[in-house]
Design an enzyme around this catalytic site. Structure first.
Site, PDB file in Angstrom:
ATOM      1  CB  CYS A 146     -71.102  41.612  44.339  1.00  0.00           C
ATOM      2  SG  CYS A 146     -69.822  41.128  45.513  1.00  0.00           S
ATOM      3  NE  ARG A 171     -71.588  45.478  45.289  1.00  0.00           N
ATOM      4  CZ  ARG A 171     -71.525  45.851  44.019  1.00  0.00           C
ATOM      5  NH1 ARG A 171     -72.535  46.519  43.484  1.00  0.00           N
ATOM      6  NH2 ARG A 171     -70.497  45.554  43.267  1.00  0.00           N
ATOM      7  CG  ASP A 230     -68.444  47.872  45.058  1.00  0.00           C
ATOM      8  OD1 ASP A 230     -68.388  47.581  46.276  1.00  0.00           O
ATOM      9  OD2 ASP A 230     -67.625  47.460  44.223  1.00  0.00           O
TER      10      ASP A 230
END
Length: 146
Positions: free
Chosen positions: A9, A15, A117
């Protein structure tokens, strides 16, 4: 098959570590190594507090996590690279063009969905992301387990 999976990420605090914890749990006993890194990692930072809280509610934790910057070496050595967004894949391909054949969206088997996100957002955003990551991990399992 796959011996090592790298999850990517941006910051490597929300994440990708959550996806790492989920996959490690689901692949326990298979010998498959799961790790994560960020394209713009907050190097040395632990898992975001909200992400850690949501993981804990599902019996998961990465207490020793330390965010790390994605490197070409990591991309070369991974058997499978899973990214959260299409733009992450494009950045990966710019770094290591030959990673194209082994890099996919984490949400590939959920219609190619991207994982938003949740950084600096409220708790419901983290719960939403956890649910997407859990469903995505389950969808990958038939392709990962030997």
């Amino acid at each position: 098959m796959f011996n090592s999976i790298l999850i990517v990420c941006v910051g490597n605090i929300c994440r990708s570590p959550t996806a790492e914890a989920i996959l490690k749990h689901k692949l326990e006993g298979t010998g498959i190594q799961v790790s994560s890194a960020g394209l713009g990692a907050l190097v040395g930072k632990p898992v975001d507090a909200s992400a850690a809280e949501v993981m804990a509610e599902h019996g998961l934790a990465l207490p020793d996590h330390s965010a790390r910057q994605l490197t070409t070496e990591m991309l070369h050595s991974a058997d499978l690279v899973l990214a959260m967004e299409n733009r992450h894949l494009q950045s990966i391909f710019k770094m290591v063009p030959e990673a194209r054949g082994k890099s996919f969206l984490f949400g590939r088997w959920l219609g190619g969905c991207e994982t938003p996100d949740p950084y600096r957002q409220s708790r419901p955003a983290f719960v939403h992301v956890y649910n997407i990551l859990d469903k995505s991990a389950n969808a990958w399992l038939p392709y990962l387990k030997k």
